[in-house]
Design a protein around this motif. Structure first.
Motif, PDB file in Angstrom:
ATOM      1  N   ASN A   1      28.346  45.464 102.135  1.00  0.00           N
ATOM      2  CA  ASN A   1      27.034  45.022 102.613  1.00  0.00           C
ATOM      3  C   ASN A   1      26.169  44.486 101.483  1.00  0.00           C
ATOM      4  O   ASN A   1      25.122  45.035 101.191  1.00  0.00           O
TER       5      ASN A   1
ATOM      6  N   PHE B   1      23.413  42.437  99.548  1.00  0.00           N
ATOM      7  CA  PHE B   1      22.117  41.957 100.016  1.00  0.00           C
ATOM      8  C   PHE B   1      22.098  40.434 100.053  1.00  0.00           C
ATOM      9  O   PHE B   1      22.862  39.788  99.343  1.00  0.00           O
ATOM     10  N   PRO B   2      21.223  39.881 100.843  1.00  0.00           N
ATOM     11  CA  PRO B   2      21.091  38.409 100.863  1.00  0.00           C
ATOM     12  C   PRO B   2      20.424  37.904  99.595  1.00  0.00           C
ATOM     13  O   PRO B   2      19.333  37.345  99.625  1.00  0.00           O
ATOM     14  N   LYS B   3      21.064  38.148  98.485  1.00  0.00           N
ATOM     15  CA  LYS B   3      20.513  37.730  97.196  1.00  0.00           C
ATOM     16  C   LYS B   3      21.667  37.203  96.346  1.00  0.00           C
ATOM     17  O   LYS B   3      22.827  37.286  96.743  1.00  0.00           O
TER      18      LYS B   3
ATOM     19  N   TYR C   1      18.986  44.815  91.440  1.00  0.00           N
ATOM     20  CA  TYR C   1      18.012  45.362  92.386  1.00  0.00           C
ATOM     21  C   TYR C   1      17.680  46.830  92.103  1.00  0.00           C
ATOM     22  O   TYR C   1      16.504  47.198  91.940  1.00  0.00           O
TER      23      TYR C   1
ATOM     24  N   PRO D   1      25.046  33.258  95.856  1.00  0.00           N
ATOM     25  CA  PRO D   1      24.815  34.394  96.758  1.00  0.00           C
ATOM     26  C   PRO D   1      25.983  35.369  96.779  1.00  0.00           C
ATOM     27  O   PRO D   1      27.150  34.961  96.764  1.00  0.00           O
TER      28      PRO D   1
ATOM     29  N   THR E   1      26.925  37.076  99.164  1.00  0.00           N
ATOM     30  CA  THR E   1      27.657  37.003 100.424  1.00  0.00           C
ATOM     31  C   THR E   1      28.741  35.947 100.386  1.00  0.00           C
ATOM     32  O   THR E   1      29.569  35.887 101.287  1.00  0.00           O
TER      33      THR E   1
ATOM     34  N   MET F   1      22.546  46.836 106.034  1.00  0.00           N
ATOM     35  CA  MET F   1      21.710  46.260 104.983  1.00  0.00           C
ATOM     36  C   MET F   1      20.654  47.271 104.552  1.00  0.00           C
ATOM     37  O   MET F   1      20.417  47.485 103.370  1.00  0.00           O
TER      38      MET F   1
ATOM     39  N   VAL G   1      14.855  43.355 100.868  1.00  0.00           N
ATOM     40  CA  VAL G   1      16.132  43.137 101.549  1.00  0.00           C
ATOM     41  C   VAL G   1      15.941  42.608 102.964  1.00  0.00           C
ATOM     42  O   VAL G   1      16.512  41.590 103.350  1.00  0.00           O
TER      43      VAL G   1
ATOM     44  N   PRO H   1      13.918  39.034 103.200  1.00  0.00           N
ATOM     45  CA  PRO H   1      14.777  37.901 102.823  1.00  0.00           C
ATOM     46  C   PRO H   1      15.891  37.648 103.835  1.00  0.00           C
ATOM     47  O   PRO H   1      16.204  36.506 104.135  1.00  0.00           O
ATOM     48  N   ALA H   2      16.474  38.725 104.368  1.00  0.00           N
ATOM     49  CA  ALA H   2      17.571  38.536 105.318  1.00  0.00           C
ATOM     50  C   ALA H   2      17.061  37.905 106.602  1.00  0.00           C
ATOM     51  O   ALA H   2      17.758  37.123 107.246  1.00  0.00           O
TER      52      ALA H   2
ATOM     53  N   GLN I   1      23.458  31.023 102.984  1.00  0.00           N
ATOM     54  CA  GLN I   1      23.381  31.978 101.899  1.00  0.00           C
ATOM     55  C   GLN I   1      23.570  33.410 102.385  1.00  0.00           C
ATOM     56  O   GLN I   1      24.084  34.243 101.678  1.00  0.00           O
ATOM     57  N   TYR I   2      23.108  33.687 103.588  1.00  0.00           N
ATOM     58  CA  TYR I   2      22.973  35.081 103.987  1.00  0.00           C
ATOM     59  C   TYR I   2      24.038  35.551 104.957  1.00  0.00           C
ATOM     60  O   TYR I   2      24.021  36.690 105.355  1.00  0.00           O
ATOM     61  N   GLU I   3      24.939  34.665 105.391  1.00  0.00           N
ATOM     62  CA  GLU I   3      25.889  35.173 106.371  1.00  0.00           C
ATOM     63  C   GLU I   3      27.245  35.455 105.743  1.00  0.00           C
ATOM     64  O   GLU I   3      27.584  34.890 104.746  1.00  0.00           O
TER      65      GLU I   3
END
Lengths: 294, 461
Positions: free
Chosen positions: A137, A139-141, A149, A187, A189, B343, B361, B364-365, B459-461
């Motif tokens: 999991n 983070f979206p970073k 973090y 990223p 992810t 998350m 977290v 941003p998500a 970016q987030y998936e």
């Protein structure tokens, strides 16, 4: 970890199966035939849990479990699905607090201090007892920010250079540095599943925890990524205590020094891993590891 | 017969549905059960019903489209010579008169014998043509489905055929939406082009004075008209930004409270109440703004010693902001709620507090969705009319001062098009130019929104 041959000098205090006390067992939740056998306690534990009971609402998920986590050891927890091993794992850093109906009784001590004491602050506790989850999991970073973090929110560093160092050492310890050093700003992810899981491990060790909890960390990974994570666990054990929940018995055998077998909310057997897998004391354990049950 | 043709088609289709299903059933009995057929009996029924309904409906639609042209062109041969030399516009008038006489509409009693004769002929032509169409429709409603019935067999892939036709219907429906949009855009563009023939584009885009009143007669004392769109758009953005500076913080923060801190019970109670805000008609907000908020602001302003006009951008913006809150809060709440629990766990397990988790977290998500909800709210703010008409006034002041009266694009469009219009005056056509420019702005906004959402999604998936 050294294991002495002389029973009186052993670092483990060996608990033999207690004689069943039918007179007093009526108010006990633990069924007589599920009394813990083996060696649940060690001499200088990092964490020690005594008579831990977990309830979800009215349903009792864990029946009075007592077990220690030693320093620099990997403790594997195995057992059929729904036996309470993940629930128990989440008790160790109070992640169960996020579930409103969950109640924990008994005592769980980290270095002698009860973590369920009302005076204990859960935030630094979780920094000392890190956790890696079943599904990666990140983070979206960016990769860098994922690792940075934890140190940032805890103020572990004061300069950018220190932070860079922490990020690099954490990623190196997680065996990911060489793969990502040229794309730290991409990223997290975007990495492969195995890389993501190692990124999560790097993220957990960036805050220098004392214990790392792993909840089936390899169940979403392919065999090659699994092998890498297992290698990593073996290395991490030299610095941290590791508690790992796993469904793969070979994995437990490969990475752990001690193995605990859970069965329907009871801790049935704890012992040195090779003992548990070659010569289990309890019938239920034997049935499970030989594939007759579970 | 003609008025009953659509009910006839419906009845025929139902009949053929039943016949088709029955025939399939009897075939099924022969082969030992419906499991041996390619499709279910209802599919065969639908297949026959579609064969029955589709050709007549197509014919009917085509006929409705071309009826007018067909009948009038049949008239043109019978008209006397002098009518045929008329210009196209005058000829249309003549045809309209004939039609009115024939169908008993407005101005139905013409004294002109030629028109009367033509009207009789019109009626006769219409009836015979319609009877012909009816006959054609009935034939088409019976022959093809009879063939379809005969065609039904164990291996006929009725299921696939029915599904393909279903897909065609879906395509047709989405085409309606797309074609409508294209049509609206084209009509706005053409009218705007007319406007730009009268007023240069640069004057419109960069002019600093908006005063669309033009003299209609030479002796009228009206102004010559100034069509600088800058003050109007400035007013729009002023009010929209006031509204957004109210709606974004309140909406977003209440969304965070609702999704992260509120218990489930509070959430189910509070969220619908918030959403009621979106259900209040804008005209109600309008008089709330004009009668309550604007005087309040004026009084406060006077008490503080600044001059506030009784209609101000601030009043309109504040009330508009309140109106938009549910757009931001409700959508953002859904998006934040949809951020996976893993998350949160990941962040909490590192020893982050709840608030740090939200800030670093979860937000941003959820950002793509939040940006989407904000842009939706902005489009709403730019397009809002009623509140501004009532609370912000009509005078196009070129100012950044929120305490003065300003006007917005939509309000100007309304005032330009209300009342009697002449569609060759730049005053009326200016509405289309404003509409076009506003459309371009919101389009750009949407494109930016899509870009942002896509970037973060990758970016987030």
């Amino acid at each position: 970890m050294e294991i002495a041959t002389n029973p009186t000098d052993t670092p483990f205090s060996i608990i033999m199966p207690k004689p069943i006390d039918h007179e007093n067992s009526s108010d006990q939740i633990v069924q007589p035939d599920r009394e813990t056998v083996g060696i649940p306690f060690v001499k200088h534990p990092r964490m020690s849990c005594r008579d831990v009971v977990v309830r979800y609402g009215d349903k009792q998920a864990i029946n009075s479990i007592s077990i220690d986590v030693g320093k620099n050891e990997a403790l594997a927890m195995i057992g059929p699905s729904g036996c309470g091993k993940s629930t128990f794992l989440r008790c160790l850093n109070r992640m169960n607090d996020t579930i409103p109906s969950c109640r924990v009784e008994g005592s769980i001590c980290l270095d002698g201090i009860d973590i369920y004491d009302p005076a204990t602050d859960v935030v630094p506790l979780r920094a000392r007892v890190g956790m890696v989850f079943q599904k990666p999991n990140p983070f979206p970073k960016s990769i860098y920010d994922n690792v940075a973090y934890g140190p940032q929110i805890h103020g572990l560093t004061s300069t950018k250079a220190e932070l860079d160092t922490i990020v690099e050492t954490s990623l190196s310890k997680a065996g990911l540095w060489d793969e990502v050093k040229d794309r730290l700003q991409e990223p997290g992810t975007g990495l492969s599943g195995g890389q993501q899981q190692r990124l999560c491990i790097a993220r957990a060790i960036a805050v220098s925890p004392e214990v790392i909890l792993m909840d089936e960390p390899c169940s979403a990974l392919d065999p090659i990524a699994t092998a890498k994570v297992e290698e990593l666990i073996a290395e991490l054990r030299t610095q941290y205590s590791i508690v790992i929940v796993t469904h793969a018995m070979q994995q437990a055998a490969r990475v752990s020094q001690r193995t605990a077998y859970f069965h329907l909310g009871d801790l049935v057997e704890v012992g040195a891993t090779d003992k548990v897998f070659t010569n289990p004391l309890h019938k239920l354990t034997e049935d499970y590891i030989t594939g007759r049950f579970g | 017969m003609y008025p009953y043709i659509l009910p006839c088609i419906v009845i025929l289709s139902v009949a053929f549905y039943l016949l088709g299903a029955r025939r399939a059933n009897s075939i099924a009995v022969f082969y030992g059960g419906t499991k041996n057929l390619h499709s279910l009996p209802s599919h065969y029924g639908l297949y026959s019903a579609i064969c029955c309904a589709l050709p007549p409906i197509l014919v009917f639609v085509l006929w409705r489209i071309f009826e007018e042209t067909f009948i009038t062109s049949s008239l043109s041969q019978s008209l006397p010579q002098e009518y045929l030399t008329l210009s196209a516009n005058e000829l249309t008038l003549v045809y309209n008169e004939i039609k009115n006489v024939a169908l008993g509409g407005f101005g139905a009693n013409s004294s002109n014998q030629v028109i009367k004769d033509a009207a009789t002929l019109y009626l006769a032509n219409l009836h015979s043509a319609r009877n012909l169409v009816c006959a054609l429709i009935v034939v088409l409603g019976i022959i093809p489905p009879l063939f379809a019935l005969k065609h039904i067999s164990k291996d006929l892939r009725a299921r696939n055929i029915v599904e393909n036709i279903g897909m065609a219907v879906l395509i047709a429906c989405s085409a309606v939406a797309i074609l409508t949009t294209v049509g609206i855009v084209l009509s706005v563009i053409f009218e705007a082009l007319h406007f730009f023939k009268a007023v240069p584009v640069s004057d419109f885009l960069f002019g600093l004075k908006w005063s669309p009143q033009v003299a209609m007669r030479a002796d009228q004392a009206g102004s010559s008209g100034a069509f600088g769109a800058v003050p109007v758009f400035l007013g729009t953005f002023l009010i929209a930004s006031i509204a957004m500076s109210v709606a974004i913080p309140i909406g977003l923060l209440s969304a965070i409270y609702l999704s992260e801190y509120a218990t489930n019970r509070t959430r189910t109670l509070v969220k619908p109440i918030l959403e009621i805000l979106a259900g209040i008609p804008t005209v109600v907000y309008g008089f709330f703004a004009a009668l309550t908020v604007a005087p309040l602001i004026r009084d406060i302003g006077t008490a503080l010693g600044c001059s506030v006009s009784s209609e101000s951008a601030l009043a309109a913006g504040l009330v508009m902001g309140i109106m938009i809150i549910p757009f931001v809060s409700s959508l953002s709440d859904d998006v934040i709620h949809a951020v996976p629990q893993t998350m949160r766990d990941g962040s909490l397990a590192l020893g982050a507090t709840h608030f740090e988790t939200i800030r670093n977290v979860i937000i941003p998500a959820a950002l793509p969705g939040i940006v989407g909800s904000i842009l939706l709210a902005i489009s709403r703010a730019l397009g809002e009319t009623m509140i501004v008409v009532m609370a912000a006034g009509l005078s196009a002041n070129l100012t950044f001062n929120p305490l003065t009266a300003v006007t917005t694009v939509t309000v100007q469009i309304v005032t330009l098009l209300v009342g009697d219009q002449e569609f060759d005056s730049p005053k009326t056509l200016a509405a289309f130019a404003l509409g076009l420019l506003l459309f371009i702005f919101t389009l750009i906004l949407n494109i930016i929104a899509l870009k942002i959402v896509r970037r973060y999604r990758e970016q987030y998936e």
